[in-house]
Design a protein around this motif. Structure first.
Motif, PDB file in Angstrom:
ATOM      1  N   THR A 194      -4.803   0.678  -8.103  1.00  0.00           N
ATOM      2  CA  THR A 194      -5.442   1.816  -8.747  1.00  0.00           C
ATOM      3  C   THR A 194      -4.453   2.420  -9.721  1.00  0.00           C
ATOM      4  O   THR A 194      -3.306   2.701  -9.355  1.00  0.00           O
ATOM      5  N   LEU A 195      -4.877   2.579 -10.984  1.00  0.00           N
ATOM      6  CA  LEU A 195      -4.071   3.267 -11.988  1.00  0.00           C
ATOM      7  C   LEU A 195      -4.729   4.613 -12.233  1.00  0.00           C
ATOM      8  O   LEU A 195      -5.847   4.687 -12.746  1.00  0.00           O
ATOM      9  N   GLU A 196      -4.045   5.672 -11.844  1.00  0.00           N
ATOM     10  CA  GLU A 196      -4.649   7.005 -11.886  1.00  0.00           C
ATOM     11  C   GLU A 196      -3.819   7.955 -12.721  1.00  0.00           C
ATOM     12  O   GLU A 196      -2.604   8.074 -12.527  1.00  0.00           O
ATOM     13  N   THR A 197      -4.471   8.642 -13.647  1.00  0.00           N
ATOM     14  CA  THR A 197      -3.840   9.728 -14.373  1.00  0.00           C
ATOM     15  C   THR A 197      -4.565  11.026 -14.061  1.00  0.00           C
ATOM     16  O   THR A 197      -5.801  11.054 -14.029  1.00  0.00           O
ATOM     17  N   ALA A 231       0.836  -1.202   0.000  1.00  0.00           N
ATOM     18  CA  ALA A 231       0.000   0.000   0.000  1.00  0.00           C
ATOM     19  C   ALA A 231       0.872   1.254   0.000  1.00  0.00           C
ATOM     20  O   ALA A 231       1.861   1.343   0.727  1.00  0.00           O
ATOM     21  N   GLY A 232       0.501   2.195  -0.844  1.00  0.00           N
ATOM     22  CA  GLY A 232       1.260   3.436  -0.955  1.00  0.00           C
ATOM     23  C   GLY A 232       0.937   4.108  -2.271  1.00  0.00           C
ATOM     24  O   GLY A 232       0.081   3.640  -3.046  1.00  0.00           O
ATOM     25  N   GLU A 233       1.605   5.217  -2.556  1.00  0.00           N
ATOM     26  CA  GLU A 233       1.410   5.974  -3.788  1.00  0.00           C
ATOM     27  C   GLU A 233       2.705   5.962  -4.578  1.00  0.00           C
ATOM     28  O   GLU A 233       3.739   6.452  -4.106  1.00  0.00           O
ATOM     29  N   ASP A 253      -1.991  -4.273  -2.734  1.00  0.00           N
ATOM     30  CA  ASP A 253      -2.769  -4.571  -1.528  1.00  0.00           C
ATOM     31  C   ASP A 253      -4.253  -4.302  -1.720  1.00  0.00           C
ATOM     32  O   ASP A 253      -5.054  -4.531  -0.812  1.00  0.00           O
ATOM     33  N   GLY A 254      -4.645  -3.827  -2.921  1.00  0.00           N
ATOM     34  CA  GLY A 254      -6.046  -3.559  -3.219  1.00  0.00           C
ATOM     35  C   GLY A 254      -6.198  -2.195  -3.871  1.00  0.00           C
ATOM     36  O   GLY A 254      -5.357  -1.298  -3.678  1.00  0.00           O
ATOM     37  N   VAL A 301      -1.671   2.594  -5.086  1.00  0.00           N
ATOM     38  CA  VAL A 301      -2.057   3.559  -6.120  1.00  0.00           C
ATOM     39  C   VAL A 301      -0.832   3.931  -6.951  1.00  0.00           C
ATOM     40  O   VAL A 301       0.186   4.363  -6.408  1.00  0.00           O
ATOM     41  N   ILE A 302      -0.943   3.746  -8.255  1.00  0.00           N
ATOM     42  CA  ILE A 302       0.110   4.167  -9.181  1.00  0.00           C
ATOM     43  C   ILE A 302      -0.444   5.351  -9.962  1.00  0.00           C
ATOM     44  O   ILE A 302      -1.522   5.265 -10.557  1.00  0.00           O
ATOM     45  N   ARG A 303       0.289   6.465  -9.953  1.00  0.00           N
ATOM     46  CA  ARG A 303      -0.268   7.730 -10.472  1.00  0.00           C
ATOM     47  C   ARG A 303       0.723   8.409 -11.409  1.00  0.00           C
ATOM     48  O   ARG A 303       1.934   8.338 -11.226  1.00  0.00           O
ATOM     49  N   THR A 304       0.163   9.086 -12.416  1.00  0.00           N
ATOM     50  CA  THR A 304       0.994   9.893 -13.301  1.00  0.00           C
ATOM     51  C   THR A 304       0.322  11.233 -13.573  1.00  0.00           C
ATOM     52  O   THR A 304      -0.904  11.351 -13.531  1.00  0.00           O
TER      53      THR A 304
END
Length: 218
Positions: free
Chosen positions: A133-136, A63-65, A83-84, A89-92
């Motif tokens: 989570t894949l976040e842009t 878990a983390g960013e 972890d869910g 969270v993977i962010r760009t």
């Protein structure tokens, strides 16, 4: 106790690889691109292990960013376990660079293969992403599957900033599924519990794709 099993520490660590072993902290102050790509390349493309069944291990991202500023290329047999969604969270915020993109097995460390070199023998296969989570935060694509087969994606949240009233942009896609041609195509893909929100197109394909199965997705 009379016949103990002895293993090296390296053997034990190779059972289940934590991203922290490659310096991935999961903190927003770290640009994780190079470390994450290095972890993937060393686990799945290193000459010493490439192609062996024993190399098909799981990379665990706690878990983390994880902030990335370039495309992460994912080869055949990769497994990334978070972890869910909303936990790992993977962010760009980088324009024009898909967050994740599949490559074929001719890829080597530091040199992802061109999609044009893909065949039915080397195409991306047996890829698994789960609990992410894949976040842009900008117009971008989260996951591009190029001629990918027999792979699974579970509990993945695709998150973008598009809202009702924004212009429709052809490059603003949560998941894009491509095939090289009618023979080397994306097929036998399973999506379970995936959520798409905030894109011009949540899921997009303009190719022949077969047997893509969706369960409890929105």
């Amino acid at each position: 106790s009379g016949t103990p099993v002895t293993r090296t520490l390296q053997d034990r660590l190779d059972d289940f690889v934590n991203g922290k072993a490659f310096g991935l902290t999961g903190e927003v102050t770290q640009i994780a691109t190079e470390r994450l790509q290095t972890a993937i390349d060393q686990l799945y493309l290193n000459d010493a292990v490439k192609g062996s069944i024993g190399s098909r291990v799981t990379l665990h991202l706690t878990a983390g960013e994880y902030i990335i500023d370039d495309t992460i290329y994912i080869p055949p047999y990769l497994t990334i376990l978070g972890d869910g969604s909303d936990k790992t969270v993977i962010r760009t915020n980088t324009l024009g660079k898909p967050m994740f993109q599949t490559v074929n097995s001719t890829s080597t460390v530091g040199s992802p293969a061109s999609h044009a070199t893909t065949t039915t023998l080397n195409q991306a296969t047996n890829i698994s992403l789960k609990g992410l989570t894949l976040e842009t935060t900008v117009i971008n694509k989260c996951l591009v599957l190029d001629s990918c087969k027999e792979s699974s994606f579970e509990d993945i949240k695709f998150k973008g900033p598009w809202v009702t009233g924004d212009a429709i942009d052809s490059g603003f896609i949560g998941l894009e599924i491509n095939s090289l041609n009618g023979t080397v195509e994306s097929k036998d893909l399973n999506f379970h519990g995936c959520k798409f929100n905030g894109f011009s197109y949540g899921v997009y394909s303009d190719w022949d794709i077969h047997n893509c199965n969706w369960k409890e997705c929105s």
